[in-house]
Motif scaffolding. Structure first.
Motif, PDB file in Angstrom:
ATOM      1  N   CYS A  55      33.163  42.752  33.726  1.00  0.00           N
ATOM      2  CA  CYS A  55      34.229  41.707  34.602  1.00  0.00           C
ATOM      3  C   CYS A  55      33.620  41.106  35.667  1.00  0.00           C
ATOM      4  CB  CYS A  55      35.124  42.584  34.652  1.00  0.00           C
ATOM      5  SG  CYS A  55      36.065  43.263  33.162  1.00  0.00           S
ATOM      6  N   ARG A  56      32.279  41.511  36.045  1.00  0.00           N
ATOM      7  CA  ARG A  56      31.624  40.895  37.075  1.00  0.00           C
ATOM      8  C   ARG A  56      32.470  41.156  38.500  1.00  0.00           C
ATOM      9  NH1 ARG A  56      31.964  35.278  36.550  1.00  0.00           N
ATOM     10  NH2 ARG A  56      33.864  35.687  35.339  1.00  0.00           N
ATOM     11  N   VAL A  57      32.671  42.553  38.657  1.00  0.00           N
ATOM     12  CA  VAL A  57      33.436  42.809  39.951  1.00  0.00           C
ATOM     13  C   VAL A  57      32.565  43.438  40.702  1.00  0.00           C
ATOM     14  CG1 VAL A  57      35.043  44.612  40.860  1.00  0.00           C
ATOM     15  CG2 VAL A  57      35.580  43.371  38.608  1.00  0.00           C
ATOM     16  N   ILE A 182      43.431  49.249  47.426  1.00  0.00           N
ATOM     17  CA  ILE A 182      42.767  48.372  46.585  1.00  0.00           C
ATOM     18  C   ILE A 182      43.181  46.963  46.895  1.00  0.00           C
ATOM     19  CG2 ILE A 182      41.783  47.854  44.152  1.00  0.00           C
ATOM     20  CD1 ILE A 182      43.193  50.446  43.300  1.00  0.00           C
ATOM     21  N   LEU A 183      42.371  46.038  47.267  1.00  0.00           N
ATOM     22  CA  LEU A 183      42.517  44.682  47.545  1.00  0.00           C
ATOM     23  C   LEU A 183      41.323  43.655  46.527  1.00  0.00           C
ATOM     24  CD1 LEU A 183      42.317  44.758  51.392  1.00  0.00           C
ATOM     25  CD2 LEU A 183      44.280  44.532  50.009  1.00  0.00           C
ATOM     26  N   GLY A 184      42.017  42.853  45.661  1.00  0.00           N
ATOM     27  CA  GLY A 184      41.085  41.899  44.938  1.00  0.00           C
ATOM     28  C   GLY A 184      41.486  42.221  43.431  1.00  0.00           C
ATOM     29  N   THR A 185      41.786  43.232  42.937  1.00  0.00           N
ATOM     30  CA  THR A 185      41.834  43.274  41.652  1.00  0.00           C
ATOM     31  C   THR A 185      42.896  42.375  40.734  1.00  0.00           C
ATOM     32  OG1 THR A 185      43.338  45.262  41.681  1.00  0.00           O
ATOM     33  CG2 THR A 185      41.037  45.823  41.249  1.00  0.00           C
ATOM     34  N   GLY A 186      44.082  42.107  41.789  1.00  0.00           N
ATOM     35  CA  GLY A 186      45.181  41.202  41.277  1.00  0.00           C
ATOM     36  C   GLY A 186      44.390  39.667  40.971  1.00  0.00           C
ATOM     37  N   ASP A 187      43.317  39.432  41.841  1.00  0.00           N
ATOM     38  CA  ASP A 187      42.713  38.118  41.479  1.00  0.00           C
ATOM     39  C   ASP A 187      41.882  38.095  40.524  1.00  0.00           C
ATOM     40  OD1 ASP A 187      44.272  37.033  44.026  1.00  0.00           O
ATOM     41  OD2 ASP A 187      42.602  38.124  45.079  1.00  0.00           O
ATOM     42  N   ASN A 192      49.713  40.590  33.826  1.00  0.00           N
ATOM     43  CA  ASN A 192      50.295  40.116  32.663  1.00  0.00           C
ATOM     44  C   ASN A 192      49.282  38.831  32.290  1.00  0.00           C
ATOM     45  OD1 ASN A 192      52.713  41.671  32.342  1.00  0.00           O
ATOM     46  ND2 ASN A 192      53.773  40.188  33.799  1.00  0.00           N
ATOM     47  N   SER A 193      48.075  38.995  32.744  1.00  0.00           N
ATOM     48  CA  SER A 193      47.227  37.845  32.532  1.00  0.00           C
ATOM     49  C   SER A 193      45.996  38.596  31.268  1.00  0.00           C
ATOM     50  CB  SER A 193      46.527  37.222  33.552  1.00  0.00           C
ATOM     51  OG  SER A 193      45.516  36.367  33.456  1.00  0.00           O
ATOM     52  N   THR A 194      45.192  37.723  30.598  1.00  0.00           N
ATOM     53  CA  THR A 194      44.058  38.038  29.953  1.00  0.00           C
ATOM     54  C   THR A 194      42.773  37.209  30.437  1.00  0.00           C
ATOM     55  OG1 THR A 194      44.559  36.292  28.179  1.00  0.00           O
ATOM     56  CG2 THR A 194      45.481  38.695  27.789  1.00  0.00           C
ATOM     57  N   ILE A 195      43.068  36.428  31.363  1.00  0.00           N
ATOM     58  CA  ILE A 195      42.108  35.753  32.078  1.00  0.00           C
ATOM     59  C   ILE A 195      41.125  36.474  33.138  1.00  0.00           C
ATOM     60  CG2 ILE A 195      41.127  33.730  32.988  1.00  0.00           C
ATOM     61  CD1 ILE A 195      43.382  32.261  32.028  1.00  0.00           C
ATOM     62  N   ILE A 196      39.800  37.066  32.820  1.00  0.00           N
ATOM     63  CA  ILE A 196      39.227  37.801  33.907  1.00  0.00           C
ATOM     64  C   ILE A 196      38.354  36.960  34.382  1.00  0.00           C
ATOM     65  CG2 ILE A 196      37.752  39.895  34.097  1.00  0.00           C
ATOM     66  CD1 ILE A 196      38.975  40.695  31.471  1.00  0.00           C
ATOM     67  N   ARG A 197      38.405  36.713  36.032  1.00  0.00           N
ATOM     68  CA  ARG A 197      37.552  35.955  36.408  1.00  0.00           C
ATOM     69  C   ARG A 197      36.316  36.460  37.182  1.00  0.00           C
ATOM     70  NH1 ARG A 197      42.662  33.694  36.855  1.00  0.00           N
ATOM     71  NH2 ARG A 197      42.591  31.192  36.134  1.00  0.00           N
ATOM     72  N   GLY A 198      36.366  37.751  37.386  1.00  0.00           N
ATOM     73  CA  GLY A 198      35.410  38.444  38.266  1.00  0.00           C
ATOM     74  C   GLY A 198      35.503  37.961  39.715  1.00  0.00           C
ATOM     75  N   GLY A 199      34.890  38.846  40.805  1.00  0.00           N
ATOM     76  CA  GLY A 199      35.208  38.660  42.198  1.00  0.00           C
ATOM     77  C   GLY A 199      34.924  40.130  42.840  1.00  0.00           C
ATOM     78  N   LEU A 200      35.212  39.927  44.299  1.00  0.00           N
ATOM     79  CA  LEU A 200      34.782  40.996  45.118  1.00  0.00           C
ATOM     80  C   LEU A 200      36.468  41.822  45.031  1.00  0.00           C
ATOM     81  CD1 LEU A 200      32.973  42.252  47.179  1.00  0.00           C
ATOM     82  CD2 LEU A 200      33.899  40.644  48.908  1.00  0.00           C
ATOM     83  N   VAL A 201      36.151  43.314  45.081  1.00  0.00           N
ATOM     84  CA  VAL A 201      37.168  44.205  45.258  1.00  0.00           C
ATOM     85  C   VAL A 201      36.924  45.089  46.274  1.00  0.00           C
ATOM     86  CG1 VAL A 201      38.280  45.854  44.060  1.00  0.00           C
ATOM     87  CG2 VAL A 201      37.997  43.948  42.871  1.00  0.00           C
ATOM     88  N   HIS A 202      37.830  45.477  47.279  1.00  0.00           N
ATOM     89  CA  HIS A 202      37.559  46.125  48.244  1.00  0.00           C
ATOM     90  C   HIS A 202      38.475  47.474  47.887  1.00  0.00           C
ATOM     91  CE1 HIS A 202      35.314  43.485  51.241  1.00  0.00           C
ATOM     92  NE2 HIS A 202      35.983  42.676  50.582  1.00  0.00           N
ATOM     93  N   VAL A 203      37.963  48.548  48.298  1.00  0.00           N
ATOM     94  CA  VAL A 203      38.652  49.700  48.224  1.00  0.00           C
ATOM     95  C   VAL A 203      38.657  50.538  49.599  1.00  0.00           C
ATOM     96  CG1 VAL A 203      39.034  52.085  47.007  1.00  0.00           C
ATOM     97  CG2 VAL A 203      38.471  50.263  45.913  1.00  0.00           C
TER      98      VAL A 203
END
Length: 222
Positions: A55-57, A182-187, A192-203
């Motif tokens: 997922c390019r996270v 957790i910050l960023g997984t919602g982006d 309710n979305s099936t589009i996975i865009r990748g990005g930075l996630v902070h925990v």
């Protein structure tokens, strides 16, 4: 860009995630023995790393110094995306199981049972209370941590009202509560979305609260 994101999700990301998850399920059933517990834990961490890479996270974790790997905790995390599960497995070094909502789907329930997750029934208040007491008994007798989503569901607009599950389990088991944000997984993968865009996630892993204070601090620590 949206069309490209759709194509990448449906032709690459989702199929590979399904393959990795299928391997996890097969491996979980094959290692569902007392001697296979460590193999299952390694398998889950392998799966989490695979999902995040597919997922390019990019994962960033803060607060690991608040944890001791030889102690057990009740982790309480916000919940915004399906990606929260692999993110938490990859971010938290302690061995833990999830407190999950009971769903009457035989294959799902069998998988949860074989992997040691702890289900809670929520048909009504009495059943919820009884189910939480059973969960507390199971959790207290095991040498592992437990992760709870106090909101009870995914949220796409900030924190929902917290349930008492995390506080109850912390008090009952005598194990400290550790808030996780957790910050960023919602982006990356919105609800309710099936589009996975990748990005930075902070925990962000907070300091633990002793059980005598958990009722007052459970939500405010976020």
């Amino acid at each position: 860009m949206i069309k490209m994101a759709h194509l990448r999700s449906f032709l690459y990301t989702i199929p590979l995630c399904l393959i990795a998850s299928g391997l996890l399920i097969c491996g979980a059933f094959l290692t569902a023995t007392e001697d296979g517990v460590r193999m299952q834990e390694a398998l889950f961490r392998w799966w989490a790393r695979c999902i995040l890479r597919i997922c390019r996270v990019q994962l960033r974790v803060r607060g690991l110094d608040n944890l001791q790997t030889d102690l057990n905790y009740v982790f309480a995390s916000n919940h915004a995306s399906l990606l929260d599960v692999p993110v938490l497995i990859a971010a938290i070094p302690n061995n833990f199981r999830f407190l999950v909502k009971y769903r009457f789907i035989p294959v799902v329930e069998l998988f949860l049972h074989q992997t040691g997750q702890i289900p809670v029934r929520r048909a009504n208040a009495a059943e919820t209370s009884r189910s939480l007491e059973e969960a507390a008994g199971i959790f207290t007798n095991q040498s592992l941590s437990l992760l709870v989503f106090p909101e009870g569901a995914r949220s796409d607009s900030g924190l929902l009202e917290f349930r008492d599950d995390a506080a109850f389990l912390s008090i009952t088991s005598g194990r400290s509560l550790v808030p996780v944000r957790i910050l960023g997984t919602g982006d990356v993968l919105p609800k309710n979305s099936t589009i996975i865009r990748g990005g930075l996630v902070h925990v962000h892993i907070g300091g633990r609260s002793e059980e005598r204070r958990v009722g007052k601090e459970c939500r405010s620590r976020w």
